[in-house]
Design a protein around this motif. Structure first.
Motif, PDB file in Angstrom:
ATOM      1  N   LEU A   1      38.575  29.389 -22.722  1.00 19.88           N
ATOM      2  CA  LEU A   1      38.743  30.317 -23.430  1.00 19.88           C
ATOM      3  C   LEU A   1      38.227  31.414 -22.995  1.00 19.88           C
ATOM      4  O   LEU A   1      38.795  31.644 -22.116  1.00 19.88           O
ATOM      5  CB  LEU A   1      36.945  30.758 -24.712  1.00 19.88           C
TER       6      LEU A   1
ATOM      7  N   GLY B   1      34.928  40.739 -34.036  1.00 19.11           N
ATOM      8  CA  GLY B   1      35.120  40.086 -35.139  1.00 19.11           C
ATOM      9  C   GLY B   1      33.812  39.611 -36.146  1.00 19.11           C
ATOM     10  O   GLY B   1      34.260  39.612 -36.689  1.00 19.11           O
TER      11      GLY B   1
ATOM     12  N   LEU C   1      29.707  27.696 -25.267  1.00 22.30           N
ATOM     13  CA  LEU C   1      30.250  26.474 -25.664  1.00 22.30           C
ATOM     14  C   LEU C   1      30.923  26.178 -24.311  1.00 22.30           C
ATOM     15  O   LEU C   1      30.728  24.792 -23.917  1.00 22.30           O
ATOM     16  CB  LEU C   1      31.792  27.031 -26.194  1.00 22.30           C
TER      17      LEU C   1
ATOM     18  N   ARG D   1      42.574  28.778 -25.968  1.00 21.18           N
ATOM     19  CA  ARG D   1      42.075  29.631 -27.386  1.00 21.18           C
ATOM     20  C   ARG D   1      41.694  30.811 -27.029  1.00 21.18           C
ATOM     21  O   ARG D   1      40.556  31.436 -26.263  1.00 21.18           O
ATOM     22  CB  ARG D   1      40.623  28.679 -28.249  1.00 21.18           C
ATOM     23  N   TYR D   2      41.623  31.839 -28.273  1.00 22.26           N
ATOM     24  CA  TYR D   2      41.554  32.884 -28.361  1.00 22.26           C
ATOM     25  C   TYR D   2      40.038  33.354 -28.829  1.00 22.26           C
ATOM     26  O   TYR D   2      40.136  33.213 -30.197  1.00 22.26           O
ATOM     27  CB  TYR D   2      42.589  33.752 -29.098  1.00 22.26           C
ATOM     28  N   GLY D   3      40.008  34.649 -29.738  1.00 25.97           N
ATOM     29  CA  GLY D   3      39.293  35.550 -29.789  1.00 25.97           C
ATOM     30  C   GLY D   3      37.355  34.949 -29.843  1.00 25.97           C
ATOM     31  O   GLY D   3      37.311  34.900 -31.468  1.00 25.97           O
ATOM     32  N   MET D   4      36.913  35.222 -29.363  1.00 27.05           N
ATOM     33  CA  MET D   4      35.340  34.316 -29.260  1.00 27.05           C
ATOM     34  C   MET D   4      34.540  34.690 -28.667  1.00 27.05           C
ATOM     35  O   MET D   4      33.024  35.208 -29.144  1.00 27.05           O
ATOM     36  CB  MET D   4      35.349  32.792 -28.557  1.00 27.05           C
ATOM     37  N   ASP D   5      35.060  35.856 -28.061  1.00 29.36           N
ATOM     38  CA  ASP D   5      33.765  36.776 -27.112  1.00 29.36           C
ATOM     39  C   ASP D   5      32.769  35.727 -26.649  1.00 29.36           C
ATOM     40  O   ASP D   5      32.811  35.469 -26.120  1.00 29.36           O
ATOM     41  CB  ASP D   5      33.108  37.958 -28.198  1.00 29.36           C
TER      42      ASP D   5
ATOM     43  N   THR E   1      39.067  36.056 -24.735  1.00 26.45           N
ATOM     44  CA  THR E   1      39.402  37.312 -25.381  1.00 26.45           C
ATOM     45  C   THR E   1      40.708  37.455 -25.372  1.00 26.45           C
ATOM     46  O   THR E   1      41.257  38.702 -26.383  1.00 26.45           O
ATOM     47  CB  THR E   1      38.392  37.905 -25.725  1.00 26.45           C
TER      48      THR E   1
ATOM     49  N   THR F   1      33.786  37.355 -39.090  1.00 24.44           N
ATOM     50  CA  THR F   1      34.122  35.725 -38.582  1.00 24.44           C
ATOM     51  C   THR F   1      32.549  35.759 -37.349  1.00 24.44           C
ATOM     52  O   THR F   1      31.845  36.506 -37.220  1.00 24.44           O
ATOM     53  CB  THR F   1      34.730  35.867 -36.993  1.00 24.44           C
ATOM     54  N   PRO F   2      32.140  34.365 -37.605  1.00 24.85           N
ATOM     55  CA  PRO F   2      30.963  33.624 -36.753  1.00 24.85           C
ATOM     56  C   PRO F   2      30.614  33.657 -35.528  1.00 24.85           C
ATOM     57  O   PRO F   2      29.766  32.850 -35.317  1.00 24.85           O
ATOM     58  CB  PRO F   2      30.471  32.535 -37.982  1.00 24.85           C
ATOM     59  N   THR F   3      31.061  34.498 -34.488  1.00 27.39           N
ATOM     60  CA  THR F   3      31.569  34.360 -33.577  1.00 27.39           C
ATOM     61  C   THR F   3      31.023  35.646 -32.394  1.00 27.39           C
ATOM     62  O   THR F   3      31.374  35.091 -31.483  1.00 27.39           O
ATOM     63  CB  THR F   3      33.141  34.030 -32.550  1.00 27.39           C
TER      64      THR F   3
ATOM     65  N   TYR G   1      30.530  33.605 -28.159  1.00 26.92           N
ATOM     66  CA  TYR G   1      30.474  32.935 -27.983  1.00 26.92           C
ATOM     67  C   TYR G   1      31.527  31.701 -26.921  1.00 26.92           C
ATOM     68  O   TYR G   1      30.872  30.497 -27.178  1.00 26.92           O
ATOM     69  CB  TYR G   1      30.710  32.934 -29.086  1.00 26.92           C
TER      70      TYR G   1
END
Lengths: 269, 269
Positions: free
Chosen positions: B167, B101, B203, B193-197, B169, B106-108, B199
């Protein structure tokens, strides 16, 4: 008609777009991470399509600005009915692109504002109110204004498919055939990341990623992203190389070679 | 041993953790979105595992702080070898969780700092330098400090599996059996939802999402997330309900009922 626009009109369009995006910041931020509930617009079609009061408030605020600043233009938005115009120009707006991400508290949703003529988008903005980043492109402009100041938008150049970074909102969206076509590209690139919505196109314009591929899109999902990507030197077409501003399938690429390489794998899906 | 820690030691641990995260901000931000290249640590294993100079610089800066502030503690980091200690406490750090990311702009992604004893993490931080958000949990603390001020961390409560926001990854990580188990949960929730590592766990602690499920994790991926989630009132275990702080498969849930519901679908994967 885009070539006949006066400098005054061009300036007025840019000003109105920024004013509309400004108007969306307060309502979208007021509800962000506040436990806002969502209605399901897609229930009748058997799919989950959330909309929140934040979407509706923001779109009303944007429509009010645009109707006042640009009374002759049409408006096409996600949450309310289309408004006809007399100028040949239409505003295409999405108050919150990525409502699912918004509902999860992620900072990668965006406010989309674009103005288009029959040929496609002339100018567009992708605004991320929480990070304070605004990406704009078209009418001679291509820049990010954010907390760290202003940066010119310019896509990366000369990267091969095997080195490319690919973003998408998949795998939730798309038919099985679309998914298979997407996978043909995904298997050949260096890195795939998901879930970025419109922020993916902003990162492409900023030169951070090389490809964005999506399907199942609406006109209001694509107008601003196409304007921003093209202004930064990228290409944005449907999966057969034709215009993509009516929605559906979108392939955005950092340069022409990469676009051609991805197109060859997507075509005929 | 956690119960025998003096108030002074607890305070020193929190202070050292913050100092280490502070030290990582400059190197991670200096390279962020600057076209930094990545080496591939995973090439020998046939998979792409990027590491950047930003990872290495940030980990060196963090190690320096921790060695000075807490000379008796061990250190386990992603990029350099483990350092033994005498205190029974070990720092578990990841200079950039979500390097992919990070490479996409990306900011996550996040900086992870945690301290653990034999039982597991005592205290952890998830820091996002670009958005300026720092999530911390453990030793009596559970809060987010960010540009909008401070907010207490508390997971959402009472949401059923069919209403849950999930969530991960995925789908890049995990064996086919793990993917199938994940899909059993994904099919039953409201939204994926995907791809947040890391983060994603922040959340969850903030009450924005209800479940985070991942596999293929390392100890330095999980220590800080587990501390933050547990401090906010959530549960974090492996997919069989046991301790997860050695890495592998992680199921983090907002409350006990949701944890039990997801566990029943994941168990035996």
């Amino acid at each position: 008609m885009r070539d006949s626009l006066s400098p005054e009109t061009r300036e007025a369009l840019v000003r109105a777009a920024h004013a509309a995006a400004d108007a969306a910041r307060a309502p979208t931020l007021r509800h962000f991470r506040q436990g806002i509930g969502a209605d399901d617009k897609g229930a009748a079609q058997g799919r989950y399509d959330p909309v929140t009061e934040a979407d509706r408030e923001a779109e009303r605020a944007m429509r009010e600005i645009l109707a006042r600043e640009r009374p002759g233009d049409g408006i096409l938005g996600e949450e309310y009915g289309p408004l006809g115009g007399t100028s040949g120009l239409t505003w295409v707006i999405d108050p919150i692109d990525g409502t699912r991400g918004y509902l999860c508290g992620t900072p990668t949703w965006g406010v989309l504002v674009a103005v288009r003529d029959r040929q496609g988008p002339l100018f567009g903005l992708i605004d991320q109110p929480y990070t304070g980043e605004r990406f704009e492109g078209g009418l001679g402009r291509a820049r990010l204004a954010g907390p760290a100041g202003e940066v010119a938008l310019r896509t990366a150049r000369g990267r091969r498919l095997s080195e490319a970074r690919l973003l998408t909102t998949f795998p939730e969206i798309g038919t099985p055939a679309e998914r298979a076509a997407f996978d043909r590209v995904a298997e050949r690139v260096r890195l795939v990341r998901y879930g970025m919505d419109c922020y993916a196109y902003a990162l492409l314009a900023l030169g951070q990623v090389d490809l964005v591929i999506e399907a199942g899109l609406q006109p209001y999902d694509v107008a601003a992203p196409i304007a921003v990507v093209e202004a930064a030197g990228g290409l944005a077409t449907d999966w057969d190389g034709g215009p993509a501003h009516e929605g559906g399938r979108l392939l955005a690429a950092a340069d022409a070679d990469l676009h051609a390489a991805a197109l060859a794998l997507l075509q005929g899906a």
